[in-house]
Design an enzyme around this catalytic site. Structure first.
Site, short mmCIF file in Angstrom:
data_model
loop_
_atom_site.label_atom_id
_atom_site.label_comp_id
_atom_site.label_asym_id
_atom_site.label_seq_id
_atom_site.Cartn_x
_atom_site.Cartn_y
_atom_site.Cartn_z
N ARG A 54 2.05 -0.22 -10.57
CA ARG A 54 2.37 1.35 -11.01
C ARG A 54 0.90 2.04 -11.70
O ARG A 54 1.70 0.78 -13.01
CB ARG A 54 3.42 2.17 -10.77
CG ARG A 54 4.38 1.12 -9.49
CD ARG A 54 5.61 2.51 -9.51
NE ARG A 54 6.38 2.26 -8.66
CZ ARG A 54 7.07 1.02 -8.80
NH1 ARG A 54 6.81 0.04 -10.03
NH2 ARG A 54 7.85 0.44 -7.63
N HIS A 90 -3.78 3.30 -4.11
CA HIS A 90 -3.80 4.44 -3.17
C HIS A 90 -2.20 5.45 -3.88
O HIS A 90 -1.53 5.15 -4.70
CB HIS A 90 -3.20 3.58 -1.37
CG HIS A 90 -2.15 2.84 -1.88
ND1 HIS A 90 -2.23 1.55 -2.35
CD2 HIS A 90 -0.74 2.72 -1.64
CE1 HIS A 90 -1.18 1.25 -2.49
NE2 HIS A 90 -0.39 1.67 -1.68
ZN LIG Z 1 1.80 0.85 -1.21
#
Ligand SMILES: [Zn+2]
Length: 414
Positions: A286, A267
């Site tokens: 990430r 997301h």
């Molecule tokens: Zn998050």
């Protein structure tokens, strides 16, 4: 029952108006303000403001007397810690493309990085604790996000319309296997492309988005998706995250709508303000769209490639109170809205145990069974512990809105 003083986190993607306005400070604020943290995270705990002027960290208070503060059941279930972290999030720019590990991955990753001697404050550190981090964001303003893999049929339609010759071979990967395996193959290919190829492909995608938007007019299919990919490519030219954005559900939340992000779901929050409730963790992996540490191999290990529509919730309303149920045991979010005919209605505050109440509009009176009461104005927040029983709330002088965070394992009001 004590007022809370909460730390503001100044990340570069934050807003200079939302949190300052909520708290009645001058705008624009001197620095971007991204998040307000309400809770007892060791990295930045809230403080309790006692009526005699004392100001004590909630983290220290919980450590000193977890059973009184959390109640016996919560203290036992969560090892004396507050299981959730409550936030106001104000994004002016997109946050990184990310996912959060499940509990088993988090525990293994935390132990491994400890064994490798990577310090907790090292920028390369992925796992800051042993917890998973399911999160639920409820929009205060229109809120935009990318969340979870889109069904492959839709993605093939989008990629077909874009018709980028440089991507043709990759699109065939998904067309040949339009399921989670195909998504895994395509995402893994894109996220690990060498930079020299990305420097060629991302601009090609950018041009195709511009062409398609020009052709289709403002209402064309995938309009929001195309504009998002364009915005991301302008901000992060040559970033593999731009390609990944083509694969994700593009979500717009209206105020009061919420979005749940479970373990391993890819997301990126794009823009808007909301209240966010999550497990008390800081574990982020990430994949791009950030100057921060990116760890693609680790991200690939924890990702969930099962495609489904983004889980947008409107909550279950009962008069003034709306509840947002998720599978997360650590938390439950509630919204209390007084407007029109419900103005002034006195309602029991749902649930028991450790609770945090945040006022986002108007003013509300909070009264406990002990006889203590307090008025909460916009931007103010309150800590309620297990000894605060039979709590009632009502709006004061017109419309008001409160958000309430509770321990998700409590079942007294179910
Ligand atoms: Zn998050």
């Amino acid at each position: 029952m004590e007022l809370l003083d909460n730390p503001v986190r100044r990340y570069a993607w934050g807003s200079r108006t939302v949190i300052a306005e909520l708290q009645g400070r001058p705008v624009p604020s001197p620095h971007p303000e991204a998040e307000l943290w309400l809770g007892a995270h060791p990295g930045d705990p809230s403080c309790l403001l006692f009526s005699d002027g004392r100001r004590i960290s909630l983290l220290d208070e919980l450590a000193a007397d977890p059973v009184t503060r959390l109640g016996e059941a919560s203290a036992r279930r969560w090892n004396g810690q507050l299981p959730f972290l409550f936030k106001v999030l104000a994004a002016n720019e997109p946050l990184s493309l990310q996912a959060h590990p499940g509990a088993a991955d988090a525990a293994a990753g935390f132990a491994r990085e400890n064994a490798e001697g990577i310090r907790l404050d090292d920028a390369r550190r992925n796992y800051k604790d042993v917890n998973h981090k399911p999160e639920l964001i409820c929009a205060l303003t229109e809120f935009h996000a990318l969340c979870g893999f889109r069904e492959p049929e839709g993605t093939l339609e989008l990629l077909g319309a874009l018709a980028v010759p440089e991507l043709a071979a990759h699109v065939d990967l998904l067309a040949g296997q339009p399921d989670h395996g195909g998504l895994r193959a395509l995402f893994s290919t894109w996220i690990t492309l060498p930079q020299r190829l990305l420097d060629h492909m991302v601009p090609a995608v950018q041009r195709a988005c511009v062409d398609l938007l020009r052709k289709g007019g403002p209402d064309r299919a995938f309009g929001a998706e195309l504009r998002t990919v364009l915005e991301l490519s302008e901000q992060y030219p040559g970033d593999a995250g731009v390609l990944a954005a083509l694969l994700l559900n593009r979500v717009t939340l209206a105020p009061g709508e919420a979005l749940y992000t479970g373990d391993g779901v890819l997301h990126a929050h794009l823009s808007g303000a909301g209240v966010e409730l999550m497990a008390n963790s800081d574990n982020v992996l990430r994949g791009g769209l950030t100057p921060k540490h990116v760890d693609v191999p680790e991200l690939l290990k924890v990702l969930d490639f099962e495609a489904c529509p983004a889980p947008v919730m409107t909550g279950t309303a009962d008069g003034v109170i709306t509840r947002y149920d998720t599978v997360a045991e650590e938390f439950r979010l509630w919204r209390l809205d007084w407007s029109g005919p419900t103005n002034g209605d006195v309602v029991p505050l749902p649930d028991s145990g450790p609770r945090i109440v945040l006022c986002t509009a108007g003013s509300a009176k909070v009264s406990a069974g002990s006889g203590r009461s307090m008025t909460l104005d916009r931007g103010e927040s309150l800590w309620l512990d297990a000894t605060d029983v039979a709590v009632k709330v009502a709006s004061v002088d017109g419309p008001a809105q409160l958000f309430l965070a509770t321990d998700g394992t409590r079942t007294s009001d179910r």
